[in-house]
Design a protein around this motif. Structure first.
Motif, short mmCIF file in Angstrom:
data_model
loop_
_atom_site.label_atom_id
_atom_site.label_comp_id
_atom_site.label_asym_id
_atom_site.label_seq_id
_atom_site.Cartn_x
_atom_site.Cartn_y
_atom_site.Cartn_z
N ILE A 84 0.85 -1.08 0.02
CA ILE A 84 0.13 0.08 0.05
C ILE A 84 0.91 1.27 -0.03
N GLU A 85 0.50 2.25 -0.61
CA GLU A 85 1.12 3.38 -0.83
C GLU A 85 0.97 4.11 0.41
N ALA A 86 1.69 4.62 1.08
CA ALA A 86 1.78 5.10 2.51
C ALA A 86 1.79 6.51 2.26
N CYS A 87 3.04 7.26 1.58
CA CYS A 87 3.37 8.65 1.59
C CYS A 87 4.28 9.08 0.65
N GLY A 88 4.55 10.11 0.49
CA GLY A 88 5.78 10.56 -0.16
C GLY A 88 7.00 10.30 0.65
N ALA A 89 8.30 9.77 -0.19
CA ALA A 89 9.39 9.88 0.72
C ALA A 89 9.86 11.03 1.27
N ASP A 90 9.55 12.23 0.72
CA ASP A 90 10.00 13.41 1.45
C ASP A 90 8.75 13.98 2.22
N GLU A 91 7.74 13.25 2.64
CA GLU A 91 6.88 13.71 3.55
C GLU A 91 7.22 13.49 5.00
N VAL A 92 8.39 12.45 5.08
CA VAL A 92 8.82 11.99 6.30
C VAL A 92 10.21 12.76 6.63
N GLU A 93 10.34 13.58 7.66
CA GLU A 93 11.60 14.30 7.79
C GLU A 93 12.66 13.11 8.56
N HIS A 119 -4.72 3.13 7.42
CA HIS A 119 -5.65 2.58 6.16
C HIS A 119 -6.08 1.08 6.81
N GLY A 120 -7.38 0.80 6.26
CA GLY A 120 -8.29 -0.28 6.65
C GLY A 120 -8.62 -0.46 8.05
N GLY A 121 -8.63 0.70 8.66
CA GLY A 121 -9.13 0.82 10.07
C GLY A 121 -8.17 0.59 10.93
N ARG A 122 -6.98 0.58 10.56
CA ARG A 122 -5.63 0.56 11.54
C ARG A 122 -4.78 1.57 11.19
N THR A 123 -3.97 1.85 12.13
CA THR A 123 -2.92 2.87 12.31
C THR A 123 -1.53 2.46 12.33
N TYR A 124 -0.80 3.33 11.37
CA TYR A 124 0.57 2.73 11.32
C TYR A 124 1.50 3.98 11.47
N ALA A 125 2.81 3.66 11.77
CA ALA A 125 3.87 4.88 11.94
C ALA A 125 4.95 4.37 10.90
N ILE A 126 5.02 5.39 10.08
CA ILE A 126 6.36 5.25 9.01
C ILE A 126 7.49 6.08 9.52
N TYR A 127 8.59 5.57 9.51
CA TYR A 127 9.80 6.48 10.16
C TYR A 127 10.60 6.51 9.06
N GLU A 158 9.68 3.40 -3.97
CA GLU A 158 9.89 3.47 -5.27
C GLU A 158 9.16 4.61 -5.80
N GLY A 159 9.96 5.21 -7.04
CA GLY A 159 9.21 6.35 -7.30
C GLY A 159 9.10 7.56 -6.55
N GLY A 160 9.87 7.77 -5.51
CA GLY A 160 9.75 8.85 -4.42
C GLY A 160 8.53 8.47 -3.57
N ALA A 161 7.89 7.37 -3.46
CA ALA A 161 6.60 7.05 -2.63
C ALA A 161 7.16 5.95 -1.93
N VAL A 162 6.69 5.89 -0.50
CA VAL A 162 6.96 5.09 0.40
C VAL A 162 5.63 3.75 0.43
N PHE A 163 5.96 2.53 0.33
CA PHE A 163 4.98 1.52 0.37
C PHE A 163 5.26 0.66 1.52
N ILE A 164 4.31 0.28 2.15
CA ILE A 164 4.24 -0.87 3.23
C ILE A 164 3.59 -2.07 3.01
N ASP A 165 3.94 -3.10 3.33
CA ASP A 165 3.35 -4.38 3.09
C ASP A 165 2.41 -4.75 4.40
N VAL A 166 1.37 -4.63 4.11
CA VAL A 166 0.24 -4.79 5.33
C VAL A 166 -0.35 -6.02 5.40
N GLY A 167 0.30 -7.04 4.35
CA GLY A 167 0.13 -8.45 4.55
C GLY A 167 -1.29 -8.77 4.11
#
Length: 104
Positions: A5-14, A23-31, A95-104
């Protein structure tokens, strides 16, 4: 089974910070680590289900804003009281400036 799932742009995370991703009723943290690597965990502390988005990130540690429980966000390992249950971690790719996470 992978579910990227595309979570955010890579440049959105300092660097040495995190953002919240829902996403899907769950909350994740991207570091984003000081080494410019990206990681993902559940977004709620395992102690009292507090959102980690306002927590303090130092090196590879996230500190919960409520009771100062600390986790290694790279491994999910709980680092001492009051947290004793590890955070679930998720595979990440950029990939392509975006951060993806595998939510399984």
């Amino acid at each position: 089974m992978s579910n990227w799932i595309e979570a955010c742009g890579a440049d959105e995370v300092e660097e040495e910070d995190l953002i919240r991703f829902d996403h899907g009723g769950r909350t994740y943290a991207i570091y984003r680590s000081p080494e410019d690597e990206y990681f993902a965990t559940d977004g709620l502390c395992t102690h009292e289900q507090v959102h980690l988005e306002d927590g303090l990130v130092m090196d590879d540690v996230i500190e919960c804003p409520k009771h100062n429980g600390r986790f290694n966000y790279k491994t999910g390992q709980a680092l001492g009281a009051p947290v004793c249950v590890n955070l679930k971690t998720y595979p990440v790719k950029v990939e392509g400036g975006a951060v993806f996470i595998d939510v399984g």
